[in-house]
Design an enzyme around this catalytic site. Structure first.
Site, PDB file in Angstrom:
ATOM      1  N   TYR A  12       0.637  -1.248   0.133  1.00 16.79           N
ATOM      2  CA  TYR A  12       0.143  -0.255  -0.624  1.00 16.79           C
ATOM      3  C   TYR A  12       1.110   1.713  -0.233  1.00 16.79           C
ATOM      4  O   TYR A  12       0.730   1.589  -0.837  1.00 16.79           O
ATOM      5  CB  TYR A  12      -0.918  -0.408   1.761  1.00 16.79           C
ATOM      6  CG  TYR A  12      -1.560   1.410   1.028  1.00 16.79           C
ATOM      7  CD1 TYR A  12      -2.828   2.081   0.476  1.00 16.79           C
ATOM      8  CD2 TYR A  12      -2.126   1.384   2.532  1.00 16.79           C
ATOM      9  CE1 TYR A  12      -2.863   2.798   0.924  1.00 16.79           C
ATOM     10  CE2 TYR A  12      -2.659   2.574   3.290  1.00 16.79           C
ATOM     11  CZ  TYR A  12      -3.153   3.765   2.153  1.00 16.79           C
ATOM     12  OH  TYR A  12      -4.101   4.929   2.642  1.00 16.79           O
ATOM     13  N   LEU A  34       5.158 -10.952  -2.338  1.00 17.90           N
ATOM     14  CA  LEU A  34       3.740 -10.430  -1.782  1.00 17.90           C
ATOM     15  C   LEU A  34       2.363 -11.327  -1.465  1.00 17.90           C
ATOM     16  O   LEU A  34       2.030 -11.617  -1.352  1.00 17.90           O
ATOM     17  CB  LEU A  34       3.716 -11.203  -3.427  1.00 17.90           C
ATOM     18  CG  LEU A  34       4.431 -10.463  -4.906  1.00 17.90           C
ATOM     19  CD1 LEU A  34       4.236 -10.958  -6.078  1.00 17.90           C
ATOM     20  CD2 LEU A  34       4.046  -9.013  -4.852  1.00 17.90           C
ATOM     21  N   LYS A  85       1.749  -5.787   9.383  1.00 19.70           N
ATOM     22  CA  LYS A  85       1.076  -5.167   9.934  1.00 19.70           C
ATOM     23  C   LYS A  85      -0.348  -5.217  10.626  1.00 19.70           C
ATOM     24  O   LYS A  85      -0.695  -3.638  11.261  1.00 19.70           O
ATOM     25  CB  LYS A  85       1.154  -3.665   8.948  1.00 19.70           C
ATOM     26  CG  LYS A  85       0.003  -3.821   8.017  1.00 19.70           C
ATOM     27  CD  LYS A  85      -0.154  -2.507   7.021  1.00 19.70           C
ATOM     28  CE  LYS A  85      -0.563  -2.879   6.531  1.00 19.70           C
ATOM     29  NZ  LYS A  85      -2.024  -1.990   5.746  1.00 19.70           N
ATOM     30  N   SER A 125       6.406   3.434  13.214  1.00 22.92           N
ATOM     31  CA  SER A 125       4.692   4.119  13.112  1.00 22.92           C
ATOM     32  C   SER A 125       4.600   4.599  14.522  1.00 22.92           C
ATOM     33  O   SER A 125       5.850   4.112  15.113  1.00 22.92           O
ATOM     34  CB  SER A 125       4.063   2.503  13.215  1.00 22.92           C
ATOM     35  OG  SER A 125       2.998   2.736  13.842  1.00 22.92           O
ATOM     36  N   TYR A 154       3.514  -6.028  16.996  1.00 24.71           N
ATOM     37  CA  TYR A 154       3.887  -5.375  15.800  1.00 24.71           C
ATOM     38  C   TYR A 154       4.928  -3.992  16.097  1.00 24.71           C
ATOM     39  O   TYR A 154       5.684  -3.246  15.702  1.00 24.71           O
ATOM     40  CB  TYR A 154       2.422  -4.742  15.326  1.00 24.71           C
ATOM     41  CG  TYR A 154       2.491  -3.989  14.389  1.00 24.71           C
ATOM     42  CD1 TYR A 154       3.499  -3.974  13.230  1.00 24.71           C
ATOM     43  CD2 TYR A 154       1.719  -2.867  14.482  1.00 24.71           C
ATOM     44  CE1 TYR A 154       3.519  -3.043  12.607  1.00 24.71           C
ATOM     45  CE2 TYR A 154       2.138  -1.704  13.934  1.00 24.71           C
ATOM     46  CZ  TYR A 154       2.824  -1.452  13.207  1.00 24.71           C
ATOM     47  OH  TYR A 154       2.719  -0.311  11.787  1.00 24.71           O
ATOM     48  N   LYS A 158       8.955  -2.750  15.485  1.00 21.73           N
ATOM     49  CA  LYS A 158       8.814  -2.075  14.689  1.00 21.73           C
ATOM     50  C   LYS A 158      10.018  -0.962  15.755  1.00 21.73           C
ATOM     51  O   LYS A 158      11.558  -0.155  15.253  1.00 21.73           O
ATOM     52  CB  LYS A 158       7.129  -0.676  14.231  1.00 21.73           C
ATOM     53  CG  LYS A 158       6.712  -1.164  13.731  1.00 21.73           C
ATOM     54  CD  LYS A 158       7.371  -1.070  12.668  1.00 21.73           C
ATOM     55  CE  LYS A 158       6.956  -1.061  11.143  1.00 21.73           C
ATOM     56  NZ  LYS A 158       7.583  -1.764  10.089  1.00 21.73           N
ATOM     57  N   LEU A 205     -10.077   1.518  10.425  1.00 21.96           N
ATOM     58  CA  LEU A 205     -11.168   2.253   9.708  1.00 21.96           C
ATOM     59  C   LEU A 205     -11.664   2.603   8.428  1.00 21.96           C
ATOM     60  O   LEU A 205     -12.648   2.308   8.640  1.00 21.96           O
ATOM     61  CB  LEU A 205     -11.120   3.668  11.172  1.00 21.96           C
ATOM     62  CG  LEU A 205     -12.459   4.640  10.861  1.00 21.96           C
ATOM     63  CD1 LEU A 205     -13.461   3.941  11.583  1.00 21.96           C
ATOM     64  CD2 LEU A 205     -12.010   6.047  12.045  1.00 21.96           C
TER      65      LEU A 205
HETATM   66  O1  LIG Z   1     -14.023  -0.982  13.353  1.00 20.52           O
HETATM   67  C1  LIG Z   1     -13.443   0.127  13.688  1.00 20.52           C
HETATM   68  C2  LIG Z   1     -11.528   0.289  13.765  1.00 20.52           C
HETATM   69  C3  LIG Z   1     -11.615   1.789  14.357  1.00 20.52           C
HETATM   70  N1  LIG Z   1     -11.932   1.763  14.991  1.00 20.52           N
HETATM   71  C4  LIG Z   1     -11.177   3.320  15.388  1.00 20.52           C
HETATM   72  O2  LIG Z   1     -10.942   4.749  14.773  1.00 20.52           O
HETATM   73  C5  LIG Z   1      -9.513   4.958  14.982  1.00 20.52           C
HETATM   74  C6  LIG Z   1      -8.687   4.620  14.099  1.00 20.52           C
HETATM   75  O3  LIG Z   1      -8.479   3.086  13.703  1.00 20.52           O
HETATM   76  P1  LIG Z   1      -7.733   1.991  13.343  1.00 20.52           P
HETATM   77  O4  LIG Z   1      -7.954   1.160  13.463  1.00 20.52           O
HETATM   78  O5  LIG Z   1      -7.745   3.241  12.236  1.00 20.52           O
HETATM   79  O6  LIG Z   1      -5.779   2.932  13.887  1.00 20.52           O
HETATM   80  P2  LIG Z   1      -5.160   2.578  14.939  1.00 20.52           P
HETATM   81  O7  LIG Z   1      -5.174   4.377  15.121  1.00 20.52           O
HETATM   82  O8  LIG Z   1      -5.547   2.007  16.351  1.00 20.52           O
HETATM   83  O9  LIG Z   1      -3.702   1.985  14.371  1.00 20.52           O
HETATM   84  C7  LIG Z   1      -3.686   2.824  14.009  1.00 20.52           C
HETATM   85  O10 LIG Z   1      -2.636   3.843  13.538  1.00 20.52           O
HETATM   86  C8  LIG Z   1      -0.959   3.219  14.473  1.00 20.52           C
HETATM   87  C9  LIG Z   1      -0.359   5.022  14.784  1.00 20.52           C
HETATM   88  O11 LIG Z   1      -0.604   6.018  14.988  1.00 20.52           O
HETATM   89  C10 LIG Z   1      -0.807   2.351  14.461  1.00 20.52           C
HETATM   90  O12 LIG Z   1       0.460   2.713  13.046  1.00 20.52           O
HETATM   91  C11 LIG Z   1      -1.431   1.200  14.351  1.00 20.52           C
HETATM   92  O13 LIG Z   1      -0.747  -0.008  13.323  1.00 20.52           O
HETATM   93  C12 LIG Z   1      -1.784   1.428  12.853  1.00 20.52           C
HETATM   94  O14 LIG Z   1      -3.130   0.744  12.583  1.00 20.52           O
HETATM   95  C13 LIG Z   1      -9.628   4.552  16.572  1.00 20.52           C
HETATM   96  O15 LIG Z   1      -9.583   4.882  17.820  1.00 20.52           O
HETATM   97  C14 LIG Z   1     -10.575   3.256  16.487  1.00 20.52           C
HETATM   98  O16 LIG Z   1     -10.744   3.354  17.992  1.00 20.52           O
HETATM   99  C15 LIG Z   1     -13.547   1.992  15.632  1.00 20.52           C
HETATM  100  O17 LIG Z   1     -14.437   2.745  16.138  1.00 20.52           O
HETATM  101  N2  LIG Z   1     -14.195   0.444  14.744  1.00 20.52           N
END
Ligand SMILES: O=c1ccn([C@@H]2O[C@H](COP(=O)(O)OP(=O)(O)O[C@H]3O[C@H](CO)[C@H](O)[C@H](O)[C@H]3O)[C@@H](O)[C@H]2O)c(=O)[nH]1
Length: 468
Positions: A12, A34, A85, A125, A154, A158, A205
């Protein structure tokens, strides 16, 4: 000639970065196993940049495979994206993560050292900071000097690689090391040709919201009782193209150091502005012009209120700032999602080679993965007839009932699709890359008929398909 090696260049963030590197005049070589990416992304990089990109399918845990790539090229710098990741999976299978991310990186560094390449940009990260609320005082936005304490395997991998890099530099200060700590990468390429390719249910998200917007899966908001404007957590969402340009800025910074000067330094790559889950959700609804239903769930373990970057170090030292908004990222993600309704690239298992019998359809693939010719019936399509001199990044992949050949000429990104209607008959269609879901068959087929004098959409097929 001096090359830049990109590990994980089919993935990505890697694929977007390769495009920016080439557009900034760098010669790129990609290695990727891959495992979580697709060869299709390379064919699209080649189309977008109108250039050939050497690709080697190598796993970084394979030291001799990697060494053989270093024997072939002279690399001035390595951009190291390759790695696993998924936070949740890392907790279930920490050995897999330490083996792949840490051992793989150590192999890479050993190979670099033995070939005299001492310049690396590492994908780290913001996860290395862990829960900054554990610390006293005002820690948001997060500066690079903030103490690190990852909360999952994870993040530990890092940090382990970061620590290894700092040790390597301490032992030999000729090394040039840029550690880039990404906040939350989102979006896709504005062409709609590159994007994230999540397997199964996405963890993050925006890919999840995009999937729900296209009618699959369910979206739960993890907690609405946080201390923010709408009760949901705050993250620093950064457009993947901005992030890619941050790597080019870091590379130019390393290249611009005085002769004989080394460096090992961390830079945050974010926007400096936080958005809540509900803000991102609304932005995506606007971009897609669809309602994305959700339910409210309890907090996800390990989530924190706010992870927003202080981006002044990258701005001052690298001359880089994110320019694109969350709205723009949502627009681009929606274009990518609409063009790839089954979630990302479609190939199942890499390349397929056809046998060279005397059959009606034959695809000859050269040593570099080039398509040397396609024979349909008695017609051999090659050379100027289909402009093979300007043919980029062919990828052959299985589809549910046949196979597809994807490539690009100077003017058009193309997918030839061959669908087996029976053992001996195949239907042949031409699409533009990324437009497979669009009902353009008749129109496109007429163009093909005219150009190649094919009189029917059905061809006899005698060749056997053999996987390599
Ligand atoms: O189904 C979901 C998924 C996520 N969220 C919320 O969306 C936000 C973002 O969640 P992500 O899972 O997209 O990302 P994270 O911030 O948890 O983590 C990401 O960002 C981090 C750095 O900030 C690290 O790099 C990590 O590896 C990466 O997955 C969070 O508040 C989470 O609670 C939801 O409400 N519902």
């Amino acid at each position: 000639m001096s090359f830049v090696l990109v590990t994980g260049g089919a993935g990505y963030i890697g694929s977007h970065t390769v495009v920016e590197l080439i557009q900034n005049g760098h010669q790129v070589v990609i290695v990727d196993n891959l495992s979580n990416s697709s060869y299709d992304s390379i064919s699209r990089i080649e189309y977008l940049t109108r250039s050939k990109v050497p690709f080697h399918k190598v796993d970084l845990t394979d030291y001799s495979g990697l060494d053989a790539v270093f024997d072939q090229y002279e690399f001035k710098t390595v951009l190291h994206f390759a790695g696993l990741k998924a936070v949740g999976e890392s907790a279930r299978n920490p050995l897999k993560y330490h083996n792949n991310n840490v051992i793989g990186s150590i192999n890479l560094l050993r190979t670099m050292q033995s070939h005299g390449c001492k310049s690396i940009i590492f994908s780290s990260s913001a996860t290395v900071y862990g829960d900054v609320t554990r610390l006293e005082g005002q820690r948001i936005p997060i500066v690079e000097t903030c103490p690190t304490q990852p909360t999952n395997p994870y993040g530990q991998t890092k940090l382990a690689v970061e620590n290894t890099l700092r040790d390597v530099f301490a032992a030999d200060q000729q090394w040039r090391i840029a550690i880039l700590r990404y906040f939350n990468p989102i979006g896709a390429h504005s062409s709609g040709l590159l994007g994230e390719n999540p397997h199964g249910v996405p963890d993050n998200l925006l890919p999840l919201i995009a999937q729900v917007a296209s009618g699959r899966g369910k979206f739960s908001v993890f907690g609405t009782d946080y201390d923010s404007v709408d009760g949901t957590p705050i993250r620093d969402y950064v457009h993947v193209v901005d992030l890619a340009q941050g790597h080019v800025a870091a590379l130019h910074h390393l290249d611009g150091l005085k002769e004989g000067t080394g460096i090992c330094r961390e830079w945050n790559l974010g926007t400096g502005t936080g958005s809540t889950v509900f803000e991102v959700h609304s932005s995506f609804e606007r971009a897609s012009n669809r309602k994305v239903p959700y339910t409210v769930a309890t907090r996800r373990p390990g989530d924190v209120l706010n992870l927003t970057a202080d981006v002044s170090r990258a701005a001052t030292e690298l001359g880089w700032r994110a320019r694109l908004t969350v709205d723009k990222a949502c627009d681009d993600l929606w274009l990518w999602t609409e063009r790839h309704p089954s979630s990302g690239y479609q190939n199942v298992d890499g390349r397929v080679r056809l046998s060279s019998a005397t059959g009606a359809i034959k695809v000859q693939i050269g040593a570099q993965g080039d398509i040397e010719s396609i024979t349909i019936g008695t017609q051999r399509l090659q050379g100027t007839r289909i402009q093979f001199k300007n043919l980029y990044g062919p990828a052959v992949r299985r589809t549910s009932n046949g196979f597809a050949v994807e490539y690009a000429t100077d003017t058009t990104p193309i997918v030839y699709q061959f669908e087996f209607q029976s053992e001996s008959r195949v239907c042949f269609t031409l699409y533009e890359i990324g437009a497979e879901s669009l009902p353009r068959f008749e129109q496109v087929f007429e163009a093909v008929s005219e150009k190649y004098a094919c009189s029917s959409s059905t061809f006899e097929i005698v060749d056997e398909m053999v996987e390599t």
